[in-house]
Design an enzyme around this catalytic site. Sequence first.
Site, PDB file in Angstrom:
ATOM      1  N   ASP A   1       0.721  -1.230   0.116  1.00  0.00           N
ATOM      2  CA  ASP A   1      -0.078  -0.052  -0.049  1.00  0.00           C
ATOM      3  C   ASP A   1       0.748   1.331   0.182  1.00  0.00           C
ATOM      4  O   ASP A   1       2.204   1.098   0.121  1.00  0.00           O
ATOM      5  CB  ASP A   1      -1.069   0.025   1.261  1.00  0.00           C
ATOM      6  CG  ASP A   1      -2.419   0.582   1.060  1.00  0.00           C
ATOM      7  OD1 ASP A   1      -2.193   1.763   0.427  1.00  0.00           O
ATOM      8  OD2 ASP A   1      -3.276  -0.153   1.165  1.00  0.00           O
TER       9      ASP A   1
ATOM     10  N   ASP B   1       4.429   1.047  -5.696  1.00  0.00           N
ATOM     11  CA  ASP B   1       3.648   0.592  -6.702  1.00  0.00           C
ATOM     12  C   ASP B   1       3.691  -1.023  -6.849  1.00  0.00           C
ATOM     13  O   ASP B   1       4.706  -1.340  -7.116  1.00  0.00           O
ATOM     14  CB  ASP B   1       4.212   1.419  -8.088  1.00  0.00           C
ATOM     15  CG  ASP B   1       3.093   1.306  -9.143  1.00  0.00           C
ATOM     16  OD1 ASP B   1       2.585   0.234  -9.352  1.00  0.00           O
ATOM     17  OD2 ASP B   1       3.367   2.097 -10.047  1.00  0.00           O
TER      18      ASP B   1
ATOM     19  N   ASP C   1     -10.144   0.571  -6.032  1.00  0.00           N
ATOM     20  CA  ASP C   1     -11.016   1.627  -6.462  1.00  0.00           C
ATOM     21  C   ASP C   1     -11.723   1.364  -7.714  1.00  0.00           C
ATOM     22  O   ASP C   1     -11.035   0.876  -8.839  1.00  0.00           O
ATOM     23  CB  ASP C   1      -9.906   2.877  -6.652  1.00  0.00           C
ATOM     24  CG  ASP C   1     -10.653   3.959  -6.889  1.00  0.00           C
ATOM     25  OD1 ASP C   1     -11.591   4.189  -7.370  1.00  0.00           O
ATOM     26  OD2 ASP C   1     -10.103   4.969  -6.523  1.00  0.00           O
TER      27      ASP C   1
ATOM     28  N   LYS D   1     -16.257   6.492 -12.983  1.00  0.00           N
ATOM     29  CA  LYS D   1     -16.551   7.330 -14.428  1.00  0.00           C
ATOM     30  C   LYS D   1     -16.007   6.368 -15.656  1.00  0.00           C
ATOM     31  O   LYS D   1     -14.843   5.958 -15.390  1.00  0.00           O
ATOM     32  CB  LYS D   1     -15.883   8.744 -14.227  1.00  0.00           C
ATOM     33  CG  LYS D   1     -16.856   9.569 -13.215  1.00  0.00           C
ATOM     34  CD  LYS D   1     -16.130  10.863 -13.193  1.00  0.00           C
ATOM     35  CE  LYS D   1     -16.758  11.810 -11.948  1.00  0.00           C
ATOM     36  NZ  LYS D   1     -15.953  13.232 -11.821  1.00  0.00           N
TER      37      LYS D   1
ATOM     38  N   THR E   1     -14.961  -6.906   6.513  1.00  0.00           N
ATOM     39  CA  THR E   1     -14.432  -5.541   7.417  1.00  0.00           C
ATOM     40  C   THR E   1     -15.403  -4.567   7.661  1.00  0.00           C
ATOM     41  O   THR E   1     -16.583  -4.815   7.321  1.00  0.00           O
ATOM     42  CB  THR E   1     -13.518  -4.897   6.077  1.00  0.00           C
ATOM     43  OG1 THR E   1     -14.598  -4.394   5.032  1.00  0.00           O
ATOM     44  CG2 THR E   1     -12.626  -5.939   5.311  1.00  0.00           C
ATOM     45  N   ARG E   2     -14.973  -3.564   8.318  1.00  0.00           N
ATOM     46  CA  ARG E   2     -16.013  -2.914   8.904  1.00  0.00           C
ATOM     47  C   ARG E   2     -16.473  -1.812   7.837  1.00  0.00           C
ATOM     48  O   ARG E   2     -17.650  -1.846   7.969  1.00  0.00           O
ATOM     49  CB  ARG E   2     -15.134  -1.736   9.910  1.00  0.00           C
ATOM     50  CG  ARG E   2     -15.909  -0.526  10.449  1.00  0.00           C
ATOM     51  CD  ARG E   2     -15.091   0.126  11.616  1.00  0.00           C
ATOM     52  NE  ARG E   2     -13.853   0.372  11.201  1.00  0.00           N
ATOM     53  CZ  ARG E   2     -13.282   1.583  10.591  1.00  0.00           C
ATOM     54  NH1 ARG E   2     -14.139   2.130  10.594  1.00  0.00           N
ATOM     55  NH2 ARG E   2     -11.939   1.450  10.445  1.00  0.00           N
TER      56      ARG E   2
ATOM     57  N   GLU F   1     -17.091  -2.793   4.751  1.00  0.00           N
ATOM     58  CA  GLU F   1     -17.871  -3.806   4.030  1.00  0.00           C
ATOM     59  C   GLU F   1     -19.220  -4.063   4.755  1.00  0.00           C
ATOM     60  O   GLU F   1     -20.210  -4.078   4.130  1.00  0.00           O
ATOM     61  CB  GLU F   1     -17.206  -5.268   3.856  1.00  0.00           C
ATOM     62  CG  GLU F   1     -17.821  -6.172   2.991  1.00  0.00           C
ATOM     63  CD  GLU F   1     -17.191  -7.406   3.019  1.00  0.00           C
ATOM     64  OE1 GLU F   1     -17.632  -8.356   2.349  1.00  0.00           O
ATOM     65  OE2 GLU F   1     -15.988  -7.485   3.432  1.00  0.00           O
TER      66      GLU F   1
END
Length: 358
Positions: free
Chosen positions: A214, A241, A264, A268, A337-338, A340
């Site tokens: 990350d 990366d 992510d 768009k 997860t929280r 989620e």
Amino acid sequence: MNPSEGRSANLSEATPENPAASPSAPAPESGSAVSGSASTAPGSGSGSTASDSGSGSTASDSGSGSTASDSGSTAAGSGSAAPADGPAADGPAVGGPAAAGIPDELRAASFERQRRLRQEPRFPGGPAIDPAGSHHERRIRSFQPRRSRVTPGQQDALLRLWPKWGLDIDGQRVLDLPELFDGLPAVLEIGFGMGEATAQMAAEDPGTGILAVDVHTPGQGNLLGLADRNGLTNIRVANGDAIILLREMLAPDALDGLRVYFPDPWPKKRHHKRRLIQPEFLDLVAQRLKPGAVIHCATDWEPYAEQMLEVLTAHPLFENTQADGGYAPRPAFRPLTRFEGQGLDKGHVVHDLLFARR
């Protein structure tokens, strides 16, 4: 990473070519947002998507809404973010009315000093701001680093534990994963957000090493702290990366699995090219996964889930583990997860995809 891509706070810069631009004060430090590289650390409860990395609520040009993940930004994206709390530059101010009459040489020197200060590590001995530097080409990425507040506990973990369990993705060496994890099989997680799910998976499966990628500094510190407090020795935290890691720093057939949780979604249409799960990405991943190793993706963004299923199904080197060729039920080893859970409460549908390397 996770994995969602994050948002970055930008500082307007005064340059010798544009002396009138006055450097802005650092933007207020933000709460959780996720990646998607211009990329921000892709919607994966990861950043990480590293992603190109899952995000909670994201505020970005990508137009991402809320995604079900615990991640900050994921590791795999473009765009540069200025540190939110870097050292203040000394010397005369650059630009603005007060700059009238300042010699060009003095303005240029001040600009260069500020540039160097922005590049200095926030935590000496900890994760680098731009570990790969300009050694690698510019390209579209799936994440965008963002700077947010680092708590004292996270800072302590970064300073104490980064030399032991952290590594920068600089593209300058090939990692020996058996040595890194004392002989354990290793899976790569792109985008882990604040690291709670990663730490839980590591605790429940101590026989597997997790290389968690990350670009979200608070998340890196938080995961290191969780590993330390819970005695987890099977976690390594990578900064940078994920594409450079896969391409430059891992040997063929090095990985026993890949996890990309809530990257992510880049909703768009004009940003779909920034999504992490693309044919070219799978070509690279297929070279690094051992035969039989599983790539596990999860997303709460239905159009992205459909794209993931289509791209993975079409790839000749991956096979759906589901007999019906569709989505998989959430495996017991992937924690809820929280974020989620919050998404599920809002009626979001979470899709898991598990494809094995042929």
